[in-house]
Design a protein around this motif. Structure first.
Motif, PDB file in Angstrom:
ATOM      1  N   ASP A  27       0.802  -1.228   0.000  1.00 30.53           N
ATOM      2  CA  ASP A  27       0.000   0.000   0.000  1.00 30.53           C
ATOM      3  C   ASP A  27       0.833   1.276   0.000  1.00 30.53           C
ATOM      4  O   ASP A  27       0.270   2.372  -0.008  1.00 30.53           O
ATOM      5  CB  ASP A  27      -0.913   0.019   1.237  1.00 30.53           C
ATOM      6  CG  ASP A  27      -2.139  -0.845   1.024  1.00 30.53           C
ATOM      7  OD1 ASP A  27      -2.132  -1.638   0.059  1.00 30.53           O
ATOM      8  OD2 ASP A  27      -3.098  -0.724   1.804  1.00 30.53           O
ATOM      9  N   CYS A  28       2.148   1.153   0.015  1.00 33.50           N
ATOM     10  CA  CYS A  28       3.006   2.347   0.152  1.00 33.50           C
ATOM     11  C   CYS A  28       2.998   3.187  -1.125  1.00 33.50           C
ATOM     12  O   CYS A  28       3.357   2.707  -2.206  1.00 33.50           O
ATOM     13  CB  CYS A  28       4.427   1.902   0.487  1.00 33.50           C
ATOM     14  SG  CYS A  28       5.586   3.279   0.563  1.00 33.50           S
ATOM     15  N   LEU A  29       2.612   4.438  -0.999  1.00 31.89           N
ATOM     16  CA  LEU A  29       2.568   5.321  -2.171  1.00 31.89           C
ATOM     17  C   LEU A  29       3.965   5.683  -2.661  1.00 31.89           C
ATOM     18  O   LEU A  29       4.198   5.834  -3.863  1.00 31.89           O
ATOM     19  CB  LEU A  29       1.797   6.597  -1.832  1.00 31.89           C
ATOM     20  CG  LEU A  29       0.303   6.435  -1.562  1.00 31.89           C
ATOM     21  CD1 LEU A  29      -0.351   7.791  -1.407  1.00 31.89           C
ATOM     22  CD2 LEU A  29      -0.379   5.638  -2.660  1.00 31.89           C
ATOM     23  N   ALA A  30       4.917   5.820  -1.746  1.00 36.61           N
ATOM     24  CA  ALA A  30       6.277   6.171  -2.163  1.00 36.61           C
ATOM     25  C   ALA A  30       6.880   5.059  -3.010  1.00 36.61           C
ATOM     26  O   ALA A  30       7.624   5.318  -3.960  1.00 36.61           O
ATOM     27  CB  ALA A  30       7.143   6.432  -0.934  1.00 36.61           C
ATOM     28  N   PHE A  37      12.717   2.320  -3.046  1.00 35.66           N
ATOM     29  CA  PHE A  37      12.540   2.793  -1.656  1.00 35.66           C
ATOM     30  C   PHE A  37      12.697   1.601  -0.706  1.00 35.66           C
ATOM     31  O   PHE A  37      12.124   0.534  -0.937  1.00 35.66           O
ATOM     32  CB  PHE A  37      11.146   3.417  -1.536  1.00 35.66           C
ATOM     33  CG  PHE A  37      10.761   3.853  -0.149  1.00 35.66           C
ATOM     34  CD1 PHE A  37      11.690   4.393   0.742  1.00 35.66           C
ATOM     35  CD2 PHE A  37       9.434   3.751   0.271  1.00 35.66           C
ATOM     36  CE1 PHE A  37      11.316   4.813   2.016  1.00 35.66           C
ATOM     37  CE2 PHE A  37       9.044   4.169   1.541  1.00 35.66           C
ATOM     38  CZ  PHE A  37       9.993   4.689   2.413  1.00 35.66           C
ATOM     39  N   PRO A  40       8.420   0.592   4.106  1.00 32.93           N
ATOM     40  CA  PRO A  40       7.979   0.702   5.501  1.00 32.93           C
ATOM     41  C   PRO A  40       8.327  -0.499   6.377  1.00 32.93           C
ATOM     42  O   PRO A  40       8.705  -0.321   7.537  1.00 32.93           O
ATOM     43  CB  PRO A  40       6.459   0.879   5.384  1.00 32.93           C
ATOM     44  CG  PRO A  40       6.101   0.439   3.995  1.00 32.93           C
ATOM     45  CD  PRO A  40       7.306   0.662   3.151  1.00 32.93           C
ATOM     46  N   CYS A  75       9.949   8.666   2.372  1.00 34.56           N
ATOM     47  CA  CYS A  75       8.558   8.523   2.856  1.00 34.56           C
ATOM     48  C   CYS A  75       7.817   9.854   2.726  1.00 34.56           C
ATOM     49  O   CYS A  75       8.360  10.909   3.042  1.00 34.56           O
ATOM     50  CB  CYS A  75       8.586   8.073   4.312  1.00 34.56           C
ATOM     51  SG  CYS A  75       6.994   8.170   5.141  1.00 34.56           S
ATOM     52  N   THR A  76       6.567   9.776   2.261  1.00 35.07           N
ATOM     53  CA  THR A  76       5.792  11.000   2.027  1.00 35.07           C
ATOM     54  C   THR A  76       4.727  11.248   3.104  1.00 35.07           C
ATOM     55  O   THR A  76       3.835  12.069   2.897  1.00 35.07           O
ATOM     56  CB  THR A  76       5.087  10.927   0.667  1.00 35.07           C
ATOM     57  OG1 THR A  76       4.213   9.795   0.686  1.00 35.07           O
ATOM     58  CG2 THR A  76       6.064  10.795  -0.477  1.00 35.07           C
ATOM     59  N   HIS A  77       4.771  10.516   4.185  1.00 37.73           N
ATOM     60  CA  HIS A  77       3.800  10.692   5.293  1.00 37.73           C
ATOM     61  C   HIS A  77       2.367  10.417   4.833  1.00 37.73           C
ATOM     62  O   HIS A  77       1.463  11.114   5.259  1.00 37.73           O
ATOM     63  CB  HIS A  77       3.779  12.118   5.840  1.00 37.73           C
ATOM     64  CG  HIS A  77       5.035  12.612   6.431  1.00 37.73           C
ATOM     65  ND1 HIS A  77       5.096  13.762   7.161  1.00 37.73           N
ATOM     66  CD2 HIS A  77       6.280  12.127   6.431  1.00 37.73           C
ATOM     67  CE1 HIS A  77       6.330  13.974   7.553  1.00 37.73           C
ATOM     68  NE2 HIS A  77       7.060  12.985   7.114  1.00 37.73           N
ATOM     69  N   CYS A  78       2.156   9.443   3.973  1.00 34.77           N
ATOM     70  CA  CYS A  78       0.780   9.253   3.479  1.00 34.77           C
ATOM     71  C   CYS A  78      -0.091   8.473   4.461  1.00 34.77           C
ATOM     72  O   CYS A  78      -1.298   8.376   4.279  1.00 34.77           O
ATOM     73  CB  CYS A  78       0.801   8.572   2.115  1.00 34.77           C
ATOM     74  SG  CYS A  78       1.192   6.803   2.198  1.00 34.77           S
ATOM     75  N   PHE A  79       0.491   7.854   5.456  1.00 35.42           N
ATOM     76  CA  PHE A  79      -0.218   7.091   6.495  1.00 35.42           C
ATOM     77  C   PHE A  79      -0.755   5.739   6.016  1.00 35.42           C
ATOM     78  O   PHE A  79      -1.358   5.009   6.787  1.00 35.42           O
ATOM     79  CB  PHE A  79      -1.402   7.889   7.101  1.00 35.42           C
ATOM     80  CG  PHE A  79      -0.972   8.976   8.048  1.00 35.42           C
ATOM     81  CD1 PHE A  79      -0.491  10.179   7.568  1.00 35.42           C
ATOM     82  CD2 PHE A  79      -1.045   8.787   9.419  1.00 35.42           C
ATOM     83  CE1 PHE A  79      -0.087  11.186   8.433  1.00 35.42           C
ATOM     84  CE2 PHE A  79      -0.641   9.787  10.299  1.00 35.42           C
ATOM     85  CZ  PHE A  79      -0.159  10.999   9.803  1.00 35.42           C
ATOM     86  N   ASN A  80      -0.583   5.385   4.736  1.00 30.35           N
ATOM     87  CA  ASN A  80      -1.148   4.124   4.248  1.00 30.35           C
ATOM     88  C   ASN A  80      -0.622   2.906   5.000  1.00 30.35           C
ATOM     89  O   ASN A  80      -1.358   1.965   5.261  1.00 30.35           O
ATOM     90  CB  ASN A  80      -0.837   3.947   2.744  1.00 30.35           C
ATOM     91  CG  ASN A  80      -1.894   4.588   1.884  1.00 30.35           C
ATOM     92  OD1 ASN A  80      -2.785   5.254   2.391  1.00 30.35           O
ATOM     93  ND2 ASN A  80      -1.794   4.407   0.577  1.00 30.35           N
ATOM     94  N   CYS A  81       0.672   2.925   5.326  1.00 34.29           N
ATOM     95  CA  CYS A  81       1.240   1.752   5.997  1.00 34.29           C
ATOM     96  C   CYS A  81       0.646   1.581   7.396  1.00 34.29           C
ATOM     97  O   CYS A  81       0.481   0.455   7.868  1.00 34.29           O
ATOM     98  CB  CYS A  81       2.761   1.841   6.057  1.00 34.29           C
ATOM     99  SG  CYS A  81       3.394   3.355   6.804  1.00 34.29           S
ATOM    100  N   MET A  92       5.159   4.069   9.649  1.00 32.25           N
ATOM    101  CA  MET A  92       5.491   5.477   9.425  1.00 32.25           C
ATOM    102  C   MET A  92       6.012   6.128  10.709  1.00 32.25           C
ATOM    103  O   MET A  92       6.948   6.928  10.671  1.00 32.25           O
ATOM    104  CB  MET A  92       4.264   6.247   8.907  1.00 32.25           C
ATOM    105  CG  MET A  92       4.608   7.644   8.444  1.00 32.25           C
ATOM    106  SD  MET A  92       3.164   8.664   8.138  1.00 32.25           S
ATOM    107  CE  MET A  92       2.775   9.221   9.790  1.00 32.25           C
ATOM    108  N   ILE A  95       9.540   5.293  11.084  1.00 31.15           N
ATOM    109  CA  ILE A  95      10.380   6.057  10.151  1.00 31.15           C
ATOM    110  C   ILE A  95      10.617   7.463  10.704  1.00 31.15           C
ATOM    111  O   ILE A  95      11.730   7.998  10.654  1.00 31.15           O
ATOM    112  CB  ILE A  95       9.725   6.116   8.752  1.00 31.15           C
ATOM    113  CG1 ILE A  95       9.623   4.710   8.161  1.00 31.15           C
ATOM    114  CG2 ILE A  95      10.513   7.031   7.814  1.00 31.15           C
ATOM    115  CD1 ILE A  95       8.773   4.623   6.893  1.00 31.15           C
TER     116      ILE A  95
HETATM  117  S1  SF4 Z   1       3.728   6.747   5.261  1.00 31.69           S
HETATM  118 FE1  SF4 Z   1       4.160   4.564   4.942  1.00 31.69          FE
HETATM  119  S2  SF4 Z   1       2.996   4.015   3.119  1.00 31.69           S
HETATM  120 FE2  SF4 Z   1       3.180   6.267   3.125  1.00 31.69          FE
HETATM  121  S3  SF4 Z   1       5.023   6.748   1.950  1.00 31.69           S
HETATM  122 FE3  SF4 Z   1       5.652   6.577   4.100  1.00 31.69          FE
HETATM  123  S4  SF4 Z   1       6.305   4.450   4.318  1.00 31.69           S
HETATM  124 FE4  SF4 Z   1       5.080   4.550   2.443  1.00 31.69          FE
END
Ligand code: SF4
Ligand code: SF4
Length: 246
Positions: A27-30, A37, A40, A75-81, A92, A95
């Motif tokens: 599910d990681c957008l990055a 990458f 996570p 990591c883009t802080h998308c919270f998906n993980c 996240m 990280i």
């Molecule tokens: S928050 Fe998690 S899912 Fe989103 S980019 Fe970072 S490591 Fe990947």
């Protein structure tokens, strides 16, 4: 024999719950943008070692993860993980802890400009109360001060971003005055923001919340908002593990 302090075992317990299911990676957008990458799951596992006081290579590990163009600053802080993880590992959050240790404890200023970018955001919000977007790019590349824009690295980035900036200005998506001078918020609000900084920066220790161990605010309500689909919190005491006795 070295007995690991209780609080240190509590600190790394959350990452030890990982079952390597790969749900966070899927599910990681990055990772969609950068398949190289580190990801996570692996980064959460890295905190297992960086958070362990017996490990003698914290600095080296953090430097590797910071300097790697596919490392912690990808990591883009998308919270998906966090949403995807069935074990409450919160990759996240691990990280972000790696970043805090790298940047604040080990003063690692990485070649990817990741730490400088974070520093810039913190400084701009302290000084303006809101992000000053026009200052973000030059400070992230050229140094976290008003003079950052005169650094050759910042100038190069500014020039390369002109094809995006100019159309945005022409179409009215960017307000030139705000871009140049930043947002202005009422003085009372800005003072309130500065008070928050003063309180946080005045603490002698950084608060690292490990929600997996300490549980949710109201543990009597197992179906509290946000708790669905997650493992119930463990007991407060750190578990006896192979790691603790080795
Ligand atoms: S928050 Fe998690 S899912 Fe989103 S980019 Fe970072 S490591 Fe990947
Ligand atoms: S989703 Fe959670 S349990 Fe699964 S690999 Fe990622 S961190 Fe580990």
């Amino acid at each position: 024999e070295y007995i690991v302090p209780h609080e240190n075992m509590v600190d790394v317990t959350q990452t030890m719950a990982c079952i390597q299911c790969g749900a966070c990676v899927s599910d990681c957008l990055a990772m969609e943008v950068d398949p190289l990458f580190v990801g996570p799951a692996a980064l959460a596992k890295a905190y297992r070692f960086v958070g362990d006081p017996r490990d003698a290579q914290h600095g080296e590990r953090l430097r590797d993860l910071s300097e790697d163009p596919h490392g912690i600053y990808d990591c883009t802080h998308c919270f998906n993980c966090i949403d995807a993880c069935p074990k409450g590992v919160d990759p996240m959050s691990q990280i972000m802890r790696l970043r805090r240790k790298a940047g604040s404890d080990h003063d690692i200023v990485d070649r990817n400009n990741g730490h400088r970018h974070e520093d810039t955001i913190v400084t701009l919000i302290r000084d303006y109360g809101l992000l000053h977007e026009a200052e973000m790019l030059p400070r992230s590349y050229g140094g976290n001060s008003w003079f950052g824009k005169f650094h050759p690295a910042a100038a190069k980035e500014l020039v390369s971003s002109l094809p995006s900036i100019v159309p945005a200005i022409l179409r009215g998506k960017v307000n030139l005055k705000i871009a140049m001078f930043g947002h202005k918020i009422p003085k009372t609000d800005l003072d309130a923001v500065k008070r928050i900084y003063k309180t946080v920066e005045g603490r002698s220790d950084r608060n690292e919340l490990n929600l997996y161990v300490t549980g949710y605010e109201d543990e009597d309500e197992p179906h509290a908002e946000g708790a669905e689909g997650r493992e119930p919190p463990h007991e407060q005491s750190a578990p006896e593990t192979e790691a603790q006795s080795s």
